[in-house]
Design an enzyme around this catalytic site. Sequence first.
Site, mmCIF file in Angstrom:
data_model
loop_
_atom_site.group_PDB
_atom_site.id
_atom_site.type_symbol
_atom_site.label_atom_id
_atom_site.label_comp_id
_atom_site.label_asym_id
_atom_site.label_seq_id
_atom_site.Cartn_x
_atom_site.Cartn_y
_atom_site.Cartn_z
ATOM 1 N N SER A 43 0.842 -1.191 0.000
ATOM 2 C CA SER A 43 0.000 0.000 0.000
ATOM 3 C C SER A 43 0.877 1.240 0.000
ATOM 4 O O SER A 43 1.944 1.254 0.633
ATOM 5 C CB SER A 43 -0.901 0.020 1.238
ATOM 6 O OG SER A 43 -1.821 -1.039 1.210
ATOM 7 N N HIS A 62 1.723 12.278 0.029
ATOM 8 C CA HIS A 62 1.149 13.600 0.282
ATOM 9 C C HIS A 62 2.224 14.658 0.012
ATOM 10 O O HIS A 62 3.079 14.902 0.868
ATOM 11 C CB HIS A 62 0.674 13.730 1.727
ATOM 12 C CG HIS A 62 -0.485 12.853 2.086
ATOM 13 N ND1 HIS A 62 -1.752 13.069 1.600
ATOM 14 C CD2 HIS A 62 -0.565 11.754 2.892
ATOM 15 C CE1 HIS A 62 -2.566 12.143 2.094
ATOM 16 N NE2 HIS A 62 -1.879 11.338 2.870
ATOM 17 N N HIS A 82 -2.685 7.483 -4.192
ATOM 18 C CA HIS A 82 -2.782 6.252 -3.402
ATOM 19 C C HIS A 82 -2.691 5.074 -4.355
ATOM 20 O O HIS A 82 -3.195 5.126 -5.480
ATOM 21 C CB HIS A 82 -4.128 6.221 -2.665
ATOM 22 C CG HIS A 82 -4.595 4.840 -2.324
ATOM 23 N ND1 HIS A 82 -5.468 4.130 -3.128
ATOM 24 C CD2 HIS A 82 -4.312 4.038 -1.280
ATOM 25 C CE1 HIS A 82 -5.702 2.950 -2.582
ATOM 26 N NE2 HIS A 82 -5.016 2.868 -1.473
ATOM 27 N N ASN A 125 -2.603 0.503 -4.144
ATOM 28 C CA ASN A 125 -2.596 -0.730 -3.373
ATOM 29 C C ASN A 125 -2.689 -1.901 -4.332
ATOM 30 O O ASN A 125 -3.473 -1.868 -5.280
ATOM 31 C CB ASN A 125 -3.772 -0.760 -2.389
ATOM 32 C CG ASN A 125 -3.902 -2.099 -1.680
ATOM 33 O OD1 ASN A 125 -4.644 -2.971 -2.118
ATOM 34 N ND2 ASN A 125 -3.176 -2.251 -0.599
ATOM 35 N N VAL A 126 -1.875 -2.913 -4.106
ATOM 36 C CA VAL A 126 -2.021 -4.197 -4.806
ATOM 37 C C VAL A 126 -1.899 -5.295 -3.761
ATOM 38 O O VAL A 126 -1.036 -5.230 -2.887
ATOM 39 C CB VAL A 126 -0.992 -4.392 -5.944
ATOM 40 C CG1 VAL A 126 -1.365 -3.565 -7.166
ATOM 41 C CG2 VAL A 126 0.420 -4.049 -5.503
ATOM 42 N N HIS A 177 -5.122 8.629 -16.212
ATOM 43 C CA HIS A 177 -6.084 7.631 -16.690
ATOM 44 C C HIS A 177 -5.565 6.878 -17.914
ATOM 45 O O HIS A 177 -5.825 5.678 -18.060
ATOM 46 C CB HIS A 177 -7.422 8.301 -16.992
ATOM 47 C CG HIS A 177 -8.263 8.483 -15.768
ATOM 48 N ND1 HIS A 177 -9.104 7.512 -15.286
ATOM 49 C CD2 HIS A 177 -8.377 9.527 -14.907
ATOM 50 C CE1 HIS A 177 -9.713 7.936 -14.200
ATOM 51 N NE2 HIS A 177 -9.291 9.161 -13.942
ATOM 52 N N GLY A 190 -6.839 -6.991 13.771
ATOM 53 C CA GLY A 190 -5.737 -6.860 14.721
ATOM 54 C C GLY A 190 -4.421 -6.514 14.069
ATOM 55 O O GLY A 190 -3.354 -6.852 14.594
ATOM 56 N N GLY A 191 -4.459 -5.845 12.933
ATOM 57 C CA GLY A 191 -3.239 -5.446 12.244
ATOM 58 C C GLY A 191 -2.459 -4.379 12.997
ATOM 59 O O GLY A 191 -2.894 -3.856 14.031
ATOM 60 N N ARG A 192 -1.314 -4.031 12.466
ATOM 61 C CA ARG A 192 -0.424 -3.059 13.110
ATOM 62 C C ARG A 192 -0.913 -1.645 12.804
ATOM 63 O O ARG A 192 -0.840 -1.180 11.667
ATOM 64 C CB ARG A 192 1.002 -3.253 12.589
ATOM 65 C CG ARG A 192 2.042 -2.392 13.297
ATOM 66 C CD ARG A 192 3.437 -2.824 12.850
ATOM 67 N NE ARG A 192 4.467 -2.100 13.563
ATOM 68 C CZ ARG A 192 5.076 -1.001 13.103
ATOM 69 N NH1 ARG A 192 4.718 -0.503 11.920
ATOM 70 N NH2 ARG A 192 6.024 -0.407 13.801
#
Length: 309
Positions: free
Chosen positions: A98, A102, A112, A114-115, A151, A264-266
Amino acid sequence: MATRIDTQAVKNYLLGLQDRITSVTAALDGKSFVTDSWEKPKDSKLQGYGRTCILENGNILEKGGVGFSHVSGHQLPPAATQNRPEITGRSFEAMGVSLVFHPRNPKAPTTHMNVRCFIAQAPGQEPVWWFGGGFDLTPYYGVDEDCKHFHQTAKDALDPFGPELYPRFKKWCDEYFYLKHRDEPRGIGGIFFDDFNEQGFEKSFAMMRAVGDSLIKAYLPILERRYQEPYTQAERDFQEYRRGRYVEYNLIFDRGTIFGLQSGGRSESILMSMPPVVTWKYNWQPQAGTPEALLYERYLKPRDWIAEA
């Protein structure tokens, strides 16, 4: 015949993608990322490890984060099962990269990406697996040239896997990155996909790689064009105000954020996407005829940027 899921190949790709993105971005910014490697405690409900790379107070990026995680657990959280009730009760394994950048200059947009790969397993049953991800652009001062480039790069990445994918994933992005309580999109969109396995493991994995590899091509030319443009304190104030929408979306709607917190991730790594300086103003409205008003009138609406160009 059972599908062979090559998790090691996926992990190797994701770690390499993180390295490539941080390397080229640090070279442009002139400041290096700090790497924070972590591992979940043995007694936590979520097992796994990750590598979070952070650049704060850079020359171009006010804050940038590129995180890799590889986690597993015995119980899927509601964020994962609400659209796939058939996987309720299965154990799971998830890995992904991820990214959120900024920039300091309000003339340069936030981006942003994410894969990710997700596998849900149960004894004696075929694994349920899929890929997901995408990238999107959030300008504060819109530029048609930048929107078209972003795009077009997304379309070029997807076209080898089927001409129907770009319009489908663009529409999905427009609908996904939408703040329902504000009745406005987060930015000018891009592409988004989830639960993707329809082309088999190898080709679906190749499609995910094409998306991940395209982020640098899609975003860095825009950042290079905009980061040195002059700006006023009023423009900086508007950027900080609009960043509030980014925070609202990530905490209320983003499936990745919700999944990470529910499972419960970091927290430090999950919330690295938060911008460093944000303001909220009560019932603020832009003045008619200003560039700020133009953002709402032209850019915060779904458009076919490629066709218009």
